[in-house]
Design a protein around this motif. Structure first.
Motif, PDB file in Angstrom:
ATOM      1  N   PRO A  49       0.816  -1.229   0.000  1.00 10.42           N
ATOM      2  CA  PRO A  49       0.000   0.000   0.000  1.00 10.42           C
ATOM      3  C   PRO A  49       0.845   1.274   0.000  1.00 10.42           C
ATOM      4  O   PRO A  49       0.465   2.279  -0.608  1.00 10.42           O
ATOM      5  N   GLU A  50       2.005   1.219   0.674  1.00  8.24           N
ATOM      6  CA  GLU A  50       2.874   2.403   0.750  1.00  8.24           C
ATOM      7  C   GLU A  50       3.432   2.811  -0.616  1.00  8.24           C
ATOM      8  O   GLU A  50       3.905   3.937  -0.787  1.00  8.24           O
ATOM      9  N   LEU A  51       3.382   1.885  -1.586  1.00  6.93           N
ATOM     10  CA  LEU A  51       3.965   2.156  -2.894  1.00  6.93           C
ATOM     11  C   LEU A  51       2.910   2.526  -3.935  1.00  6.93           C
ATOM     12  O   LEU A  51       3.232   2.689  -5.116  1.00  6.93           O
ATOM     13  N   ILE A  52       1.670   2.635  -3.490  1.00  2.00           N
ATOM     14  CA  ILE A  52       0.576   2.975  -4.399  1.00  2.00           C
ATOM     15  C   ILE A  52       0.190   4.441  -4.190  1.00  2.00           C
ATOM     16  O   ILE A  52       0.050   4.910  -3.066  1.00  2.00           O
ATOM     17  N   SER A  53       0.056   5.171  -5.272  1.00  2.38           N
ATOM     18  CA  SER A  53      -0.329   6.576  -5.204  1.00  2.38           C
ATOM     19  C   SER A  53      -1.147   6.919  -6.437  1.00  2.38           C
ATOM     20  O   SER A  53      -1.294   6.104  -7.360  1.00  2.38           O
ATOM     21  N   GLN A  54      -1.676   8.132  -6.455  1.00  2.74           N
ATOM     22  CA  GLN A  54      -2.414   8.573  -7.630  1.00  2.74           C
ATOM     23  C   GLN A  54      -1.487   8.636  -8.842  1.00  2.74           C
ATOM     24  O   GLN A  54      -1.886   8.324  -9.963  1.00  2.74           O
ATOM     25  N   ALA A  55      -0.243   9.031  -8.580  1.00  2.00           N
ATOM     26  CA  ALA A  55       0.734   9.105  -9.671  1.00  2.00           C
ATOM     27  C   ALA A  55       1.164   7.719 -10.141  1.00  2.00           C
ATOM     28  O   ALA A  55       1.477   7.527 -11.319  1.00  2.00           O
ATOM     29  N   LYS A  56       1.186   6.753  -9.225  1.00  5.38           N
ATOM     30  CA  LYS A  56       1.564   5.386  -9.580  1.00  5.38           C
ATOM     31  C   LYS A  56       0.588   4.406  -8.938  1.00  5.38           C
ATOM     32  O   LYS A  56       0.835   3.877  -7.859  1.00  5.38           O
ATOM     33  N   PRO A  57      -0.553   4.186  -9.581  1.00  4.20           N
ATOM     34  CA  PRO A  57      -1.543   3.249  -9.031  1.00  4.20           C
ATOM     35  C   PRO A  57      -1.024   1.812  -9.058  1.00  4.20           C
ATOM     36  O   PRO A  57       0.008   1.518  -9.678  1.00  4.20           O
ATOM     37  N   ALA A  58      -1.751   0.925  -8.378  1.00  4.12           N
ATOM     38  CA  ALA A  58      -1.368  -0.490  -8.351  1.00  4.12           C
ATOM     39  C   ALA A  58      -1.350  -1.060  -9.763  1.00  4.12           C
ATOM     40  O   ALA A  58      -2.288  -0.863 -10.545  1.00  4.12           O
TER      41      ALA A  58
END
Length: 363
Positions: A324-333
Motif C-alpha cells: 500500500p505504501e507504494l501505491i499513489s495517484q501518480a503510480k496506481p497499483a
C-alpha cells in the motif's frame, strides 16, 4: 540403458517415458557414453557456447560490497534490483569454505552410482526431498541438460533431516542457514530501498517458504543443440545462488535489446536475483530478471545451489499485491491482489516461461 536414439518416426512420449523410467537422469546418459544427445533435449535456438562477457560497460553485472556503509549498500542494492533484478554480493561474511562444502556435497550426491540415487528419484508434488531431471519433463516442449536435487527446508511442515541424502545432508543444512541469513539481510536492504522499514518485506512472510534447488549440469557432447536451463524468470520473491567455477549462467537485462550477458563465476561470491513476486509486491520498482544456462561443454560438471524464498502457499486467507505504501495517484497499483496458492497454481499450470505471473496478474 534404454536406446534413446532418434527413430524414423519420432515418438517423444515414448522417449520421455524411457528416459524418466531409467531414473538415471542426464548423468546416466553421460555415464553410458552417449555421443549424440536424445532428440527430447534438442532446443531450437540453443547457443553453441556461453556468451562472452559483454564489452558494453552498461551491461556489466552489478556488484554490491556489503562491507560499505549501510546507506551506500542500500543505494547499490536497490539500484541493481531496479535496473537489473540481479547482482553479485561480496564481503558478505559467509565463509568461503561453507559455500565450497555445499557445492562439493551436492556434486558428490549427483556423482553417486545411479542405483544409489534411484531411491530419491521422484516427481511427487509436495515432496520434501526429491531428485529428478527436469521437473517439467512431461509438459515442456523440450528438456534441458541437467539433473536436480530439491530440498524444501521451510514451511508449511518441518523437514525431517534424515530424508536428505547422507552424502550432502550436513553441508546443505548448514548452507540453508547461511543462505537464509543472506536473504534476510538483502531483503532488509531492498525494503529500505523502497522507502519502507527494513522488516516490511520479511513481515509479509516473504522468507517463510525456503527451497534449496541444486542443479547439476554434466558434460554435454553436443552443447550446440541444447541448453542447461531454458530462459525464464523465477516466480519467487528472492533467489540466493552460489555456483562452482564452471561458467554457463547468462542474464538478459530488461531493455538491453535482447543481449545476453555471461555471468563470470567469482569464487566466494553470492548471486541474488529478484523474482516475479517481488516485482509485483514492489509495484514494478524492482524487476525480475530473465536468465538461462548454456549446456556444459566442459568435462568438469557445473554445479549450482539456488535458495528460493517466498510466502507459503497454504495460507489461503493472506493476499499479496503491491505494498500500500507504494501505491499513489501518480503510480496506481499495477497488479491485482492474489494468494500464493493462486500464484503457485498458475506457475504449475504453465510451461517455464519468462514473467508468467507478471503477465497473469498485471492490471
Amino acid at each position: 540403458m534404454a536406446n534413446f536414439g532418434v527413430a524414423a518416426k519420432y515418438d517423444r512420449t515414448k522417449e520421455v517415458e524411457e528416459f524418466d523410467n531409467s531414473k538415471a537422469g542426464v548423468k546416466g546418459l553421460v555415464d553410458a557414453g552417449v555421443n549424440t544427445i536424445p532428440r527430447l533435449f534438442h532446443h531450437p535456438g540453443a547457443v553453441s557456447s556461453p556468451a562472452s562477457p559483454s564489452s558494453n560497460p552498461s551491461l556489466s553485472i552489478p556488484t554490491v560490497d556489503l562491507s560499505l556503509p549501510r546507506a551506500r549498500v542500500i543505494e547499490l542494492a536497490s539500484a541493481a534490483a531496479r535496473e537489473w533484478g540481479f547482482f553479485r554480493l561480496v564481503n558478505h561474511g559467509v565463509p568461503r569454505e561453507a559455500i565450497s562444502a555445499a557445492l562439493s556435497a551436492a556434486q558428490a550426491f549427483n556423482e553417486l552410482p545411479a542405483e544409489a540415487k534411484a531411491g530419491y528419484y521422484s516427481r511427487k508434488v509436495g515432496g520434501k526431498v526429491t531428485y529428478n531431471s527436469n521437473f517439467d519433463l512431461y509438459h515442456s516442449d523440450v528438456a534441458s541438460w541437467r539433473d536436480t536435487l530439491q530440498v524444501v527446508t521451510g514451511a508449511p511442515t518441518p523437514l525431517d533431516a534424515e530424508q536428505i541424502p547422507e552424502v550432502c545432508r550436513r553441508e546443505l543444512l548448514e548452507w540453508d542457514e547461511h543462505a537464509l541469513g543472506v536473504a534476510k539481510r538483502v531483503l532488509g536492504l531492498l525494503s529500505e530501498g523502497l522507502g519502507v522499514e527494513s522488516g516490511r518485506l520479511e513481515e509479509n512472510k516473504c522468507l517463510e517458504l525456503r527451497v534449496l534447488v541444486s542443479h547439476y549440469y554434466p558434460y554435454c557432447p553436443q552443447p550446440e543443440l541444447t541448453l542447461g536451463h531454458d530462459g525464464h524468470t523465477d516466480v519467487v520473491v528472492l533467489t540466493v545462488l552460489v555456483t562452482n567455477e564452471v561458467e554457463g549462467l547468462m542474464v538478459k537485462k530488461e531493455g538491453s535489446h535482447g543481449e545476453w550477458v555471461m555471468v563470470e563465476p567469482v569464487p566466494g561470491s553470492i548471486i541474488v536475483n529478484v523474482g516475479d513476486t517481488l516485482q509485483m509486491i514492489s509495484n514494478d520498482e524492482y524487476k525480475s530478471v530473465e536468465h538461462k544456462v548454456a549446456a556444459n561443454p566442459h568435462k568438469k560438471a557445473r554445479v549450482s545451489i539456488a535458495a528460493f524464498y517466498s510466502p507459503p502457499s497454504h495460507l489461503d486467507s493472506v493476499h499479496y499485491g503491491p505494498l500500500p505504501e507504494l501505491i499513489s495517484q501518480a503510480k496506481p497499483a499495477r497488479y491485482r491482489e492474489f494468494t500464493m496458492a493462486e500464484a503457485m497454481g498458475i506457475f504449475a499450470s504453465k510451461k517455464l516461461v519468462t514473467k508468467s505471473l507478471i503477465n497473469h496478474f498485471r492490471i
